[in-house]
Write a protein that holds these residues in place. Sequence first.
Motif, PDB file in Angstrom:
ATOM      1  N   PHE A   6       0.856  -1.189   0.000  1.00  0.00           N
ATOM      2  CA  PHE A   6       0.000   0.000   0.000  1.00  0.00           C
ATOM      3  C   PHE A   6       0.887   1.231   0.000  1.00  0.00           C
ATOM      4  N   LYS A   7       0.277   2.343  -0.339  1.00  0.00           N
ATOM      5  CA  LYS A   7       1.020   3.599  -0.297  1.00  0.00           C
ATOM      6  C   LYS A   7       0.347   4.561   0.657  1.00  0.00           C
ATOM      7  N   MET A   8       1.181   5.403   1.245  1.00  0.00           N
ATOM      8  CA  MET A   8       0.744   6.469   2.138  1.00  0.00           C
ATOM      9  C   MET A   8       1.505   7.717   1.706  1.00  0.00           C
ATOM     10  N   TYR A   9       1.265   8.828   2.360  1.00  0.00           N
ATOM     11  CA  TYR A   9       1.848  10.082   1.903  1.00  0.00           C
ATOM     12  C   TYR A   9       2.496  10.834   3.055  1.00  0.00           C
ATOM     13  N   LEU A  10       3.779  11.088   2.905  1.00  0.00           N
ATOM     14  CA  LEU A  10       4.550  11.832   3.889  1.00  0.00           C
ATOM     15  C   LEU A  10       4.318  13.327   3.689  1.00  0.00           C
ATOM     16  N   LYS A  11       4.199  14.063   4.764  1.00  0.00           N
ATOM     17  CA  LYS A  11       4.106  15.515   4.647  1.00  0.00           C
ATOM     18  C   LYS A  11       5.486  16.053   4.264  1.00  0.00           C
ATOM     19  N   VAL A  55       5.271  -2.592   2.247  1.00  0.00           N
ATOM     20  CA  VAL A  55       5.035  -3.997   1.937  1.00  0.00           C
ATOM     21  C   VAL A  55       5.027  -4.768   3.249  1.00  0.00           C
ATOM     22  N   GLN A  56       3.975  -5.539   3.452  1.00  0.00           N
ATOM     23  CA  GLN A  56       3.864  -6.379   4.638  1.00  0.00           C
ATOM     24  C   GLN A  56       3.650  -7.818   4.203  1.00  0.00           C
ATOM     25  N   LYS A  57       4.270  -8.728   4.919  1.00  0.00           N
ATOM     26  CA  LYS A  57       3.987 -10.144   4.745  1.00  0.00           C
ATOM     27  C   LYS A  57       3.254 -10.583   5.998  1.00  0.00           C
ATOM     28  N   THR A  58       2.154 -11.289   5.779  1.00  0.00           N
ATOM     29  CA  THR A  58       1.309 -11.684   6.899  1.00  0.00           C
ATOM     30  C   THR A  58       1.039 -13.180   6.882  1.00  0.00           C
ATOM     31  N   ARG A  59       0.817 -13.707   8.052  1.00  0.00           N
ATOM     32  CA  ARG A  59       0.328 -15.071   8.209  1.00  0.00           C
ATOM     33  C   ARG A  59      -1.175 -14.948   8.429  1.00  0.00           C
ATOM     34  N   GLY A  60      -1.895 -14.886   7.371  1.00  0.00           N
ATOM     35  CA  GLY A  60      -3.324 -14.617   7.437  1.00  0.00           C
ATOM     36  C   GLY A  60      -3.608 -13.415   6.564  1.00  0.00           C
ATOM     37  N   GLY A  61      -4.739 -12.825   6.722  1.00  0.00           N
ATOM     38  CA  GLY A  61      -5.116 -11.746   5.841  1.00  0.00           C
ATOM     39  C   GLY A  61      -5.051 -10.351   6.423  1.00  0.00           C
ATOM     40  N   THR A  62      -4.737 -10.235   7.714  1.00  0.00           N
ATOM     41  CA  THR A  62      -4.810  -8.934   8.361  1.00  0.00           C
ATOM     42  C   THR A  62      -3.477  -8.202   8.292  1.00  0.00           C
ATOM     43  N   GLY A  63      -3.516  -7.014   7.708  1.00  0.00           N
ATOM     44  CA  GLY A  63      -2.367  -6.130   7.726  1.00  0.00           C
ATOM     45  C   GLY A  63      -2.642  -4.965   8.656  1.00  0.00           C
ATOM     46  N   PRO A  92      -3.985   6.677   8.567  1.00  0.00           N
ATOM     47  CA  PRO A  92      -3.244   7.163   7.398  1.00  0.00           C
ATOM     48  C   PRO A  92      -4.096   7.101   6.131  1.00  0.00           C
ATOM     49  N   VAL A  93      -3.985   8.124   5.311  1.00  0.00           N
ATOM     50  CA  VAL A  93      -4.553   8.010   3.971  1.00  0.00           C
ATOM     51  C   VAL A  93      -3.734   6.918   3.305  1.00  0.00           C
ATOM     52  N   SER A  94      -4.400   5.854   2.916  1.00  0.00           N
ATOM     53  CA  SER A  94      -3.703   4.661   2.452  1.00  0.00           C
ATOM     54  C   SER A  94      -4.441   4.075   1.258  1.00  0.00           C
ATOM     55  N   GLU A  95      -3.677   3.668   0.269  1.00  0.00           N
ATOM     56  CA  GLU A  95      -4.260   3.031  -0.911  1.00  0.00           C
ATOM     57  C   GLU A  95      -3.609   1.670  -1.100  1.00  0.00           C
ATOM     58  N   GLU A  96      -4.415   0.609  -1.018  1.00  0.00           N
ATOM     59  CA  GLU A  96      -3.888  -0.731  -1.244  1.00  0.00           C
ATOM     60  C   GLU A  96      -3.506  -0.875  -2.715  1.00  0.00           C
ATOM     61  N   LEU A  97      -2.406  -1.564  -2.948  1.00  0.00           N
ATOM     62  CA  LEU A  97      -1.908  -1.775  -4.302  1.00  0.00           C
ATOM     63  C   LEU A  97      -2.075  -3.241  -4.675  1.00  0.00           C
ATOM     64  N   PRO A  98      -2.652  -3.518  -5.838  1.00  0.00           N
ATOM     65  CA  PRO A  98      -2.845  -4.917  -6.237  1.00  0.00           C
ATOM     66  C   PRO A  98      -1.525  -5.551  -6.670  1.00  0.00           C
TER      67      PRO A  98
END
Length: 104
Positions: A6-11, A55-63, A92-98
């Motif tokens: 996902f992406k977020m935005y730094l001030k 980028v997060q790697k998870t054991r399951g679906g929750t980030g 955070p303003v966040s946009e998941e990336l496919p």
Amino acid sequence: MKSKAFKMYLKPGMEEEYRRRHAEIWPELVHQLREEGVYDYSIFLDRATDTLFAVQKTRGGTGSQEMTDNALVRRWWDYMADVIVVEADNAPVSEELPELFYME
């Protein structure tokens, strides 16, 4: 294992403060993320646009971005609200990336 990006935005002008706060990330937050299944987490910065790419790697679906009801995560978001672009509730303003490609 599942990867989430996902992406977020730094001030503007907040790179060093963002880096400092993450260098001192709360141990209890790291523990909480691991308990929720996040076992690998990296954040990169595109300095030309102040875009943070995570980028997060998870054991399951929750980030981390789905942990909106977690009090500790919300407290971190409140703490970071002055250095990143946030929603009205400090998430955070966040946009998941496919994911389009994964090399095994």
